[in-house]
Scaffold this motif. Structure first.
Motif, PDB file in Angstrom:
ATOM      1  N   ILE A 114       0.824  -1.226   0.000  1.00  0.00           N
ATOM      2  CA  ILE A 114       0.000   0.000   0.000  1.00  0.00           C
ATOM      3  C   ILE A 114       0.850   1.265   0.000  1.00  0.00           C
ATOM      4  O   ILE A 114       0.411   2.314  -0.479  1.00  0.00           O
ATOM      5  CB  ILE A 114      -0.995   0.027   1.184  1.00  0.00           C
ATOM      6  CG1 ILE A 114      -0.262   0.024   2.534  1.00  0.00           C
ATOM      7  CG2 ILE A 114      -1.982  -1.127   1.095  1.00  0.00           C
ATOM      8  CD1 ILE A 114      -1.187   0.258   3.709  1.00  0.00           C
ATOM      9  N   ASN A 115       2.058   1.188   0.520  1.00  0.00           N
ATOM     10  CA  ASN A 115       2.918   2.373   0.539  1.00  0.00           C
ATOM     11  C   ASN A 115       3.280   2.832  -0.874  1.00  0.00           C
ATOM     12  O   ASN A 115       3.320   4.024  -1.167  1.00  0.00           O
ATOM     13  CB  ASN A 115       4.202   2.089   1.333  1.00  0.00           C
ATOM     14  CG  ASN A 115       3.937   1.868   2.801  1.00  0.00           C
ATOM     15  OD1 ASN A 115       2.985   2.424   3.343  1.00  0.00           O
ATOM     16  ND2 ASN A 115       4.755   1.063   3.454  1.00  0.00           N
ATOM     17  N   ILE A 154      -4.149   2.434   8.881  1.00  0.00           N
ATOM     18  CA  ILE A 154      -4.553   3.062   7.627  1.00  0.00           C
ATOM     19  C   ILE A 154      -5.527   4.188   7.932  1.00  0.00           C
ATOM     20  O   ILE A 154      -6.477   4.015   8.691  1.00  0.00           O
ATOM     21  CB  ILE A 154      -5.187   2.028   6.671  1.00  0.00           C
ATOM     22  CG1 ILE A 154      -4.145   0.984   6.251  1.00  0.00           C
ATOM     23  CG2 ILE A 154      -5.751   2.717   5.429  1.00  0.00           C
ATOM     24  CD1 ILE A 154      -4.703  -0.139   5.381  1.00  0.00           C
ATOM     25  N   LYS A 155      -5.291   5.332   7.320  1.00  0.00           N
ATOM     26  CA  LYS A 155      -6.090   6.521   7.581  1.00  0.00           C
ATOM     27  C   LYS A 155      -7.344   6.511   6.698  1.00  0.00           C
ATOM     28  O   LYS A 155      -7.251   6.323   5.479  1.00  0.00           O
ATOM     29  CB  LYS A 155      -5.239   7.761   7.286  1.00  0.00           C
ATOM     30  CG  LYS A 155      -5.779   9.065   7.796  1.00  0.00           C
ATOM     31  CD  LYS A 155      -4.736  10.151   7.542  1.00  0.00           C
ATOM     32  CE  LYS A 155      -5.227  11.507   8.020  1.00  0.00           C
ATOM     33  NZ  LYS A 155      -4.209  12.553   7.767  1.00  0.00           N
ATOM     34  N   ILE A 163       1.581   2.633  -3.536  1.00  0.00           N
ATOM     35  CA  ILE A 163       0.495   3.286  -4.273  1.00  0.00           C
ATOM     36  C   ILE A 163      -0.012   4.534  -3.553  1.00  0.00           C
ATOM     37  O   ILE A 163      -0.974   5.166  -3.993  1.00  0.00           O
ATOM     38  CB  ILE A 163      -0.673   2.308  -4.573  1.00  0.00           C
ATOM     39  CG1 ILE A 163      -1.357   1.840  -3.295  1.00  0.00           C
ATOM     40  CG2 ILE A 163      -0.188   1.125  -5.383  1.00  0.00           C
ATOM     41  CD1 ILE A 163      -2.676   1.115  -3.557  1.00  0.00           C
ATOM     42  N   GLY A 164       0.632   4.860  -2.416  1.00  0.00           N
ATOM     43  CA  GLY A 164       0.366   6.148  -1.772  1.00  0.00           C
ATOM     44  C   GLY A 164      -0.748   6.188  -0.758  1.00  0.00           C
ATOM     45  O   GLY A 164      -1.236   7.272  -0.410  1.00  0.00           O
ATOM     46  N   ILE A 165      -1.167   5.040  -0.225  1.00  0.00           N
ATOM     47  CA  ILE A 165      -2.197   5.051   0.823  1.00  0.00           C
ATOM     48  C   ILE A 165      -1.583   5.579   2.110  1.00  0.00           C
ATOM     49  O   ILE A 165      -0.532   5.122   2.552  1.00  0.00           O
ATOM     50  CB  ILE A 165      -2.785   3.639   1.026  1.00  0.00           C
ATOM     51  CG1 ILE A 165      -3.609   3.236  -0.196  1.00  0.00           C
ATOM     52  CG2 ILE A 165      -3.662   3.587   2.281  1.00  0.00           C
ATOM     53  CD1 ILE A 165      -4.214   1.860  -0.111  1.00  0.00           C
ATOM     54  N   GLU A 166      -2.260   6.544   2.717  1.00  0.00           N
ATOM     55  CA  GLU A 166      -1.713   7.216   3.903  1.00  0.00           C
ATOM     56  C   GLU A 166      -1.918   6.393   5.173  1.00  0.00           C
ATOM     57  O   GLU A 166      -2.950   5.749   5.362  1.00  0.00           O
ATOM     58  CB  GLU A 166      -2.376   8.592   4.076  1.00  0.00           C
ATOM     59  CG  GLU A 166      -1.954   9.608   3.028  1.00  0.00           C
ATOM     60  CD  GLU A 166      -2.585  10.970   3.258  1.00  0.00           C
ATOM     61  OE1 GLU A 166      -3.314  11.127   4.265  1.00  0.00           O
ATOM     62  OE2 GLU A 166      -2.363  11.865   2.420  1.00  0.00           O
ATOM     63  N   ILE A 167      -0.909   6.458   6.032  1.00  0.00           N
ATOM     64  CA  ILE A 167      -0.929   5.793   7.345  1.00  0.00           C
ATOM     65  C   ILE A 167      -0.912   6.884   8.409  1.00  0.00           C
ATOM     66  O   ILE A 167      -0.225   7.893   8.268  1.00  0.00           O
ATOM     67  CB  ILE A 167       0.312   4.883   7.519  1.00  0.00           C
ATOM     68  CG1 ILE A 167       0.441   3.902   6.351  1.00  0.00           C
ATOM     69  CG2 ILE A 167       0.273   4.145   8.845  1.00  0.00           C
ATOM     70  CD1 ILE A 167      -0.709   2.964   6.185  1.00  0.00           C
ATOM     71  N   ASN A 168      -1.676   6.701   9.493  1.00  0.00           N
ATOM     72  CA  ASN A 168      -1.685   7.736  10.540  1.00  0.00           C
ATOM     73  C   ASN A 168      -0.515   7.559  11.509  1.00  0.00           C
ATOM     74  O   ASN A 168       0.308   6.654  11.351  1.00  0.00           O
ATOM     75  CB  ASN A 168      -3.033   7.771  11.264  1.00  0.00           C
ATOM     76  CG  ASN A 168      -3.308   6.508  12.083  1.00  0.00           C
ATOM     77  OD1 ASN A 168      -2.399   5.752  12.438  1.00  0.00           O
ATOM     78  ND2 ASN A 168      -4.569   6.268  12.397  1.00  0.00           N
TER      79      ASN A 168
END
Length: 468
Positions: free
Chosen positions: A280-281, A293-294, A283-288
């Protein structure tokens, strides 16, 4: 390895309670749905190595404990004979039947189930690899529901079979004479309840000052008093040394260099989100900031067509939260303007006695500087509790003094998990104390303690001295 491509409107990654609920709801809403699971059976951690098998074993524990208590009433049983192999097979039959049920419902809904490991390629496609083939899935929307996994202690000898995680404990490899549980959270306490009733001598070590710090101290004090004869609690202590010996695992505690030898050690220090292999990193999925996962209130990630639900998005890491999130995500994908905005989410420790809470605790109300008042009904004054060997317990309600509305509740005692629903509904419906106290509750029952606690707040109680 064979490679093929398929198209789907929705792909759900993970088939635990959050994942299968999302997939089933998507299908019911007319969406072409694909469900990916890396293991051979559906159901995730909860069904296979979590909630369901643990509750099966806790049921056995409850029956053993209650049969012992009946001796006080003149009903005597022989000492139970524990056949661990039969118990394991019984537990596996339960999970197996539920696995079959999930597969049948997926098939009935025309959901395509693919077994394999998923990895995002971009925001519109992912690959699934199994031993036989590689499948490229093009999707319009994706839902990440990959759950969580146990946190491991660094530099710990996990390759030794005597070092367990919760999955090992639920697999019933053996019944150790002496079992050390590292971590005084819900999982650790539930496993302590099970193994204590099966005959293990239990030590629980935790670095915290008290058990379950999210729970009010007056409730935990009752719990500690109830379990002190069953468990040896070692709080505010840490382990300084582990030695793997032939006769057992020797553990040295840091404070007094005390040494104890155990047949097994269960590490139960919490869980963390399980998305490491999903790519997921990239493809740019944000983590809080807590590494979850945000998502927004519609369970969308920062990539608008990818959603995330369940343990991967944060606390509380509970199946029932994930199920509701799964429904919302599916409905949003189907075009409905729905949001995940519950007032409260119930929490339960299925220990003996059980601890269940919902809404604000007293300590949270104090921290938020809410003008509150608590109302407590002790189960020692409950006819049903006394006649059921369940007098150790209480029902505690938290009210907003300015509106008299209920804002929280906590129950400790037998079947507390089943009693909590009235409090949850009362908070969601915005009930005040009078709504609860004027609702006639059946007598004698344990749940009438909720109405009686509201009467304590109202000053109309007749089952106790009326302080008001």
């Amino acid at each position: 390895m064979m490679e093929k491509k398929i198209y789907t409107q929705v792909v759900v990654v993970g088939s635990g309670p959050a994942g299968y609920s999302a997939a089933f709801r998507c299908a019911d809403l007319g969406l072409k749905t694909t469900l990916i699971e890396k293991y051979e059976v559906l159901g995730g951690v909860c069904l296979n190595v979590g909630c369901i098998p643990s509750k099966a074993l806790l049921h056995i524990s409850k029956v053993i404990t209650e049969s012992k208590e009946l001796s006080e009433s003149g009903v005597l049983f022989n000492k139970p004979i524990i056949d661990i192999n039969k118990i394991r097979k019984w537990k596996e039959r339960i999970t197996g039947s539920l696995n079959i049920g999930l597969s049948s419902m997926a098939k009935y809904r025309n959901i395509k189930v693919i077994i394999g490991k998923a990895k995002f390629l971009n925001s519109k496609s992912l690959s699934v690899e199994s031993k036989k083939e590689k499948v490229i899935i093009m999707f319009e929307n994706a839902i990440i529901a990959t759950g969580s996994r146990a946190i491991k202690l660094p530099n710990f000898p996990y390759n030794d079979k005597r070092i367990w995680d919760s999955t090992d404990a639920l697999n019933l490899q053996n019944i150790p004479n002496r079992l050390l549980i590292i971590g005084g959270g819900i999982i650790g306490l539930e496993m302590a309840t099970v193994y204590s009733s099966l005959g293990s001598k239990i030590d629980i070590i935790d670095s915290g000052m008290r058990l379950l710090p999210v729970v009010d101290k007056d409730v935990i004090d009752i719990f500690v008093c109830a379990v002190n004869k069953k468990f040896n609690l070692m709080l505010n202590r840490v382990i300084s040394k582990i030695e793997l010996e032939k006769q057992g695992v020797v553990v040295t505690t840091a404070d007094n260099e005390e040494k104890n030898c155990y047949d097994a050690i269960l590490v139960a220090i919490g869980r963390k989100p399980n998305y490491k292999d999903l790519n997921i990193n990239s493809i740019g999925i944000e983590i809080n900031e807590l590494n979850f996962i945000k998502t927004d209130k519609q369970l969308r990630t920062n990539i608008s067509n990818i959603f995330a639900i369940g343990d991967v998005i944060g606390q509380p890491m509970l199946a029932h939260k994930g199920i509701h999130e799964g429904h919302i995500a599916a409905e949003v994908i189907a075009g409905k303007k729905h949001f995940f905005m519950p007032k409260v989410i119930p929490c339960v420790a299925y220990t003996d006695p059980e601890i269940a809470w919902v809404g604000l605790t007293e300590q949270e109300a104090m921290k938020l500087k809410i003008n509150y008042k608590k109302a407590v009904f002790p189960w020692s004054a409950s006819g049903k509790a006394i006649t059921s060997h369940a007098h150790i317990g209480l029902t505690k309600l938290i009210f907003d003094k300015e509106t008299n509305r209920i804002i929280g509740g906590m129950i400790i005692g037998r079947n507390a998990s089943e009693l909590l629903s009235e409090i949850s509904l009362a908070i969601e419906m915005g009930c005040d104390a009078e709504d609860i106290s004027l609702t006639i509750h059946a007598h004698p029952t344990l749940y009438e303690s909720i109405g009686l606690a509201a009467e304590v707040f109202q000053g109309t109680i007749t089952d106790l001295m009326n302080i008001k």
